[in-house]
Enzyme design. Structure first.
Site, mmCIF file in Angstrom:
data_model
loop_
_atom_site.group_PDB
_atom_site.id
_atom_site.type_symbol
_atom_site.label_atom_id
_atom_site.label_comp_id
_atom_site.label_asym_id
_atom_site.label_seq_id
_atom_site.Cartn_x
_atom_site.Cartn_y
_atom_site.Cartn_z
ATOM 1 N N LYS A 200 0.870 -1.178 0.000
ATOM 2 C CA LYS A 200 0.000 0.000 0.000
ATOM 3 C C LYS A 200 0.905 1.225 0.000
ATOM 4 C CE LYS A 200 -4.281 1.485 0.071
ATOM 5 N NZ LYS A 200 -5.235 1.129 -0.977
ATOM 6 N N SER A 395 -8.289 -0.676 -4.608
ATOM 7 C CA SER A 395 -8.578 -0.403 -3.201
ATOM 8 C C SER A 395 -10.082 -0.521 -2.949
ATOM 9 C CB SER A 395 -8.040 0.977 -2.823
ATOM 10 O OG SER A 395 -7.996 1.147 -1.428
#
Length: 469
Positions: A200, A395
């Site tokens: 991430k 996401s």
């Protein structure tokens, strides 16, 4: 006194007359404006006939969006061919032209600018063009300069033209990340990060001065996949091996018109009028004719639009484009309240037998994503839900896709990016160096959980990490 009253009444009469005149002029102008607007809009039920052997002109400079945006005031004043268009409209129009005997071919026109559409959208349009080509109709492509995106689409053409003073870009794909951590250190801005997911990477610009190993790995994989799709597509249509194309990208990058022709990337170096002569021959027109019969994608679509009627058995198409936010949101994002209500209505509509959810989103609020996901899951219990991914479904965008029976994506769709993070800046050092200080009174040990006047304490970081986990 009498003169004063005369002046008052004269002034009053003059003001009233001016107001009436102004109103008349304003109303007249408004009427003329709406007359002009109406002339822009086609209210005629009678359809114009398309000239036989017409060429469908596909203007690369006009962006292709995932969904057709609401027609705003500015768009209403535009000619129909200049209005925004969706990928579904473009694909359907090409398919309609494939079956239309009055359409003899397609011209991919790159003379007005380069394409800004994502590779996943371009892949859908490219597939539609290949299907059109299978119907024994020809495709031509002309550009002043060919960008990578434009050439990826143009490479399907039977003949590719390039302006003599033009060039063709073949230099590979590249992504560049800007990092602010060094500047924050220099100016005294502190950053606390809480993150789940080594890949991430959205937090890295604030904490690093270069790419992490994980981020470099995923970016190499991402660009590698898109680049391979690019090379393979051109290889299949132009009979140039991927190895040759890679060598061009590594050693030349930008090719002048004659170089592009020698490399086999274009067929002819020509001016627009010379391309027009080729298309006259396609349409069976005499060389003395002013031009070849042609019609733009948008105008052709508007002339052939028909109102669909159904007595049931409908498939609903819902577009989710933009960041995912809480509340109603705007037309440019995915508002949880608005989308949850729309999905609920589709679930309760007995005429709707299935829902296709088109997602083009980089993600956003986890809470908002979950609100929408819940409505999708409830809908799944009653009717099929299918997800179609556009350029991006990452996401929170991927989170939404979990509420479906099947997920479809293009080879060039950017998806994944699973993880959660929180960024908590503080300006204590920057402020102190400039004579700014704080003092506080609080009713609890955690009252300053959201302050930017100091770094987070270990206890606060533990709580935030638990929340992110």
């Amino acid at each position: 006194m009498r003169n004063f009253l005369k002046q008052v009444f004269a002034s009053l009469i003059g003001s009233c007359a001016g107001l009436v005149l102004f109103s008349a002029l304003g109303t007249g102008t408004l009427i003329l404006f709406f007359v002009a607007l109406a002339s822009r809009l086609d209210f005629s039920e009678e359809k114009k006939q398309i000239e036989s052997d017409s060429v469908l002109v596909f203007d690369l400079s006009q962006p292709i969006q995932d969904r057709q945006p609401p027609l705003n005031f500015t768009d209403a004043l535009l000619e129909s061919e200049n209005r925004p268009r969706s990928v579904r409209q473009v694909v359907q129009t090409i398919e309609q032209a494939r079956k239309d005997d009055s359409i003899s071919g397609i011209l991919i026109d790159g003379s007005n600018g380069v394409s800004t559409s994502g590779y996943a959208v371009l892949k859908e349009v490219r597939d539609a063009l290949l299907k059109f080509q299978d119907s024994d109709k020809e495709i031509f492509a002309y550009g002043l300069n060919w960008s990578k995106r434009g050439y990826y689409l143009a490479s399907v053409a039977d003949q590719i033209f390039l302006n003599p003073m033009g060039n063709l870009q073949m230099d590979g794909l590249r992504t560049e990340q800007t990092f602010f951590a060094g500047a924050f250190d220099q100016f005294g801005v502190g950053i606390d990060i809480v993150r789940q997911g080594d890949y991430k990477s959205a937090v890295e610009p604030f904490t690093r001065q270069d790419l992490s190993e994980e981020n470099e790995e995923q970016l190499n994989a991402l660009l590698g996949d898109i680049w391979q799709e690019f090379l393979t597509g051109i290889e299949q249509q132009r009979n140039i091996s991927s190895q040759q194309l890679q060598e061009i990208a590594d050693t030349q990058g930008i090719l002048l018109a004659q170089q592009a022709k020698q490399a086999g990337l274009v067929d002819k170096v020509a001016y627009r009028d010379q391309v027009s002569d080729e298309l006259k021959n396609l349409a069976g027109k005499d060389e003395q004719a002013n031009s070849f019969p042609q019609i733009s994608v948008n105008r052709y679509r508007s002339m052939n639009e028909t109102e669909s009627s159904s007595s049931g058995g409908e498939i609903a198409l819902l577009y989710g484009q933009g960041n995912i936010v809480t509340g109603k949101g705007t037309p440019d994002n995915i508002g949880s309240e608005r989308f949850a209500k729309q999905i609920q209505q589709l679930r309760e509509d007995e005429d709707v037998e299935a829902v296709v959810f088109r997602i083009n989103s980089p993600g956003g609020s986890a809470t908002a994503s979950d609100v929408i996901l819940r409505e999708l899951q409830l809908t799944q219990q009653e009717k099929p839900v299918i997800v179609s991914m556009g350029n991006t479904a990452a996401s929170g965008g991927y989170w939404l896709a979990l509420g479906s029976d099947q997920i479809f994506a293009q080879p060039t769709t950017i998806t994944g990016s699973i993880g959660v993070f929180g960024i908590f800046p503080n300006i204590q050092e920057l402020a102190n160096e400039n004579g700014i200080t704080w003092d506080e009174v609080a009713t609890g040990e955690l009252s300053g959980l959201t302050t930017i006047s100091r770094p987070k304490t270990d206890q606060e970081l533990a709580i935030l990490e638990q929340f992110v986990d």
